[in-house]
Design an enzyme around this catalytic site. Structure first.
Site, PDB file in Angstrom:
ATOM      1  CG  MET A  35      56.837 104.308  51.993  1.00  0.00           C
ATOM      2  SD  MET A  35      58.426 103.612  52.452  1.00  0.00           S
ATOM      3  CE  MET A  35      59.473 104.258  51.158  1.00  0.00           C
ATOM      4  CB  ALA A  37      57.911 112.395  49.817  1.00  0.00           C
ATOM      5  NE  ARG A  40      53.312 116.150  37.866  1.00  0.00           N
ATOM      6  CZ  ARG A  40      53.830 115.483  36.815  1.00  0.00           C
ATOM      7  NH1 ARG A  40      53.054 114.717  36.061  1.00  0.00           N
ATOM      8  NH2 ARG A  40      55.102 115.593  36.505  1.00  0.00           N
ATOM      9  CG  HIS A  42      52.746 109.034  45.851  1.00  0.00           C
ATOM     10  ND1 HIS A  42      53.732 109.970  46.027  1.00  0.00           N
ATOM     11  CD2 HIS A  42      53.276 107.852  46.257  1.00  0.00           C
ATOM     12  CE1 HIS A  42      54.813 109.391  46.528  1.00  0.00           C
ATOM     13  NE2 HIS A  42      54.567 108.100  46.665  1.00  0.00           N
ATOM     14  CD  GLU A 153      52.305  99.193  34.659  1.00  0.00           C
ATOM     15  OE1 GLU A 153      52.949  99.870  33.830  1.00  0.00           O
ATOM     16  OE2 GLU A 153      51.334  98.465  34.346  1.00  0.00           O
ATOM     17  CG  LEU A 189      57.009 112.613  39.130  1.00  0.00           C
ATOM     18  CD1 LEU A 189      57.306 112.761  37.655  1.00  0.00           C
ATOM     19  CD2 LEU A 189      55.575 113.042  39.423  1.00  0.00           C
TER      20      LEU A 189
HETATM   21  P1  AMP Z   1      56.305 105.109  47.699  1.00  0.00           P
HETATM   22  O1  AMP Z   1      55.669 106.218  48.475  1.00  0.00           O
HETATM   23  O2  AMP Z   1      57.535 105.508  46.951  1.00  0.00           O
HETATM   24  O3  AMP Z   1      56.451 103.839  48.497  1.00  0.00           O
HETATM   25  O4  AMP Z   1      55.253 104.753  46.564  1.00  0.00           O
HETATM   26  C1  AMP Z   1      53.927 104.447  46.867  1.00  0.00           C
HETATM   27  C2  AMP Z   1      53.265 103.917  45.635  1.00  0.00           C
HETATM   28  O5  AMP Z   1      53.320 104.889  44.606  1.00  0.00           O
HETATM   29  C3  AMP Z   1      53.933 102.648  45.104  1.00  0.00           C
HETATM   30  O6  AMP Z   1      52.933 101.749  44.664  1.00  0.00           O
HETATM   31  C4  AMP Z   1      54.746 103.183  43.963  1.00  0.00           C
HETATM   32  O7  AMP Z   1      54.976 102.224  42.962  1.00  0.00           O
HETATM   33  C5  AMP Z   1      53.856 104.290  43.444  1.00  0.00           C
HETATM   34  N1  AMP Z   1      54.631 105.250  42.658  1.00  0.00           N
HETATM   35  C6  AMP Z   1      55.770 105.874  43.038  1.00  0.00           C
HETATM   36  N2  AMP Z   1      56.237 106.652  42.029  1.00  0.00           N
HETATM   37  C7  AMP Z   1      55.375 106.491  40.993  1.00  0.00           C
HETATM   38  C8  AMP Z   1      55.315 107.013  39.661  1.00  0.00           C
HETATM   39  N3  AMP Z   1      56.237 107.847  39.181  1.00  0.00           N
HETATM   40  N4  AMP Z   1      54.282 106.628  38.876  1.00  0.00           N
HETATM   41  C9  AMP Z   1      53.345 105.779  39.347  1.00  0.00           C
HETATM   42  N5  AMP Z   1      53.350 105.255  40.587  1.00  0.00           N
HETATM   43  C10 AMP Z   1      54.350 105.599  41.399  1.00  0.00           C
END
Ligand code: AMP
Length: 284
Positions: A35, A37, A40, A42, A153, A189
């Site tokens: 999504m 933003a 590290r 991502h 995870e 993060l």
């Molecule tokens: P989001 O943009 O928050 O929807 O996250 C996109 C992907 O990045 C999802 O699969 C999340 O689980 C992964 N993600 C977000 N934060 C972390 C993190 N700190 N460590 C590893 N993967 C992450």
């Protein structure tokens, strides 16, 4: 379209055209849904994808249907130019950044619901959240048809929901989970960490600390109800409003009243207006 050295497409047709070229080259193709933003965490997904696959597509889409009516959809941090620069530097080959009406055109009426594993914890506290996630992930996987898709995870229940979804709908993509990336003080993060006021940011690492302490107690044989109850009290004393802190089976998310199978400690707790989630593995 070139954008800071990285190709960006905004329609499903353009996404499919590029992926078709990669298929003709017999490349293994990865999809990294995000999504935006970008941080590290991502980029760890991108690195894992690059390790396994010859071509990596990332998606950038703040999915309105996974936000509840009183949640932060409007305020969610958005900075496409910065995200594209980070993706380019990390070696992403293509970014799919569709507008909302390309994903949900007028008349859109389908929803994918993953029962059981998606019903409680995050699903209980955020009604409709996983239907939004499952629907958009199903769409992204069918739009890109990658060989593998990468999920963190950090959102452990989401990872299991996505695994269930692809199995149940026979979507031919491998789902790869990537370990949580943390700040040096243990805070996972998250794009939402920017919401934390300075004093909340100082208190936020307690969430991971309590998960680790609870996991250590369980490994030493502590009673599950007592250890998780102590963890909840520690969080409350640290200023968190706890939604849940529970031990679950790592594969099914079924409750575990003793550590007989690989477990996962999962927690969600609010610091002021920021809701944080985290989880750790607990081996028997
Ligand atoms: P989001 O943009 O928050 O929807 O996250 C996109 C992907 O990045 C999802 O699969 C999340 O689980 C992964 N993600 C977000 N934060 C972390 C993190 N700190 N460590 C590893 N993967 C992450």
């Amino acid at each position: 379209m070139a954008n800071g050295g990285i190709a960006v497409v905004r329609t499903v047709a353009d996404l499919r055209a590029t992926v078709a070229l990669w298929r003709d080259e017999r490349q293994r193709i990865a999809l990294v849904p995000t999504m935006g933003a970008i941080h590290r965490g991502h980029l760890a997904l991108v690195a894992a994808a690059r390790g396994d696959c010859g071509r990596v597509a990332a998606s950038l889409f703040v999915n309105p249907t996974q936000f509840g009516p009183s949640e932060d959809f409007a305020a969610y941090p958005r900075d496409e130019a910065a995200d594209l620069a980070q993706f380019a530097a990390a070696g992403v080959d293509l970014v799919f950044a569709p507008p909302v009406d390309a994903m949900y055109p007028p008349g859109f009426a389908t929803s994918v619901t993953v029962g059981g594993i998606g019903d409680e914890l995050e699903g209980g506290h955020r009604p409709g959240h996983f239907a939004g996630v499952a629907t958009v992930v199903a769409k992204l996987l069918l739009q890109a048809l990658p060989d593998a898709a990468y999920f963190g995870e950090k959102d452990y229940q989401q990872l299991l929901v996505v695994r269930r979804l692809v199995r149940d709908l026979d979507i031919p993509a491998q789902i790869v989970g990537v370990a949580t990336v943390r700040e040096p003080d243990g805070l996972a993060l998250s794009s939402r960490n920017v919401y934390l006021a300075p004093d909340e940011r100082r208190r936020a690492p307690l969430l991971h600390q309590v998960l680790q302490e609870t996991a250590a107690a369980l490994r030493r044989g502590a009673d599950v109800a007592a250890a998780t109850g102590r963890g909840r009290s520690r969080l409350a004393a640290g200023g968190f409003a706890v939604d849940y802190l529970v031990l679950r089976d790592a594969e099914t998310l079924a409750p575990l009243d003793r550590l007989a199978a690989p477990g996962r400690l999962l927690a969600a707790a609010r610091l002021g207006r920021t809701r944080l989630i985290d989880n750790v593995a607990v081996a028997p």
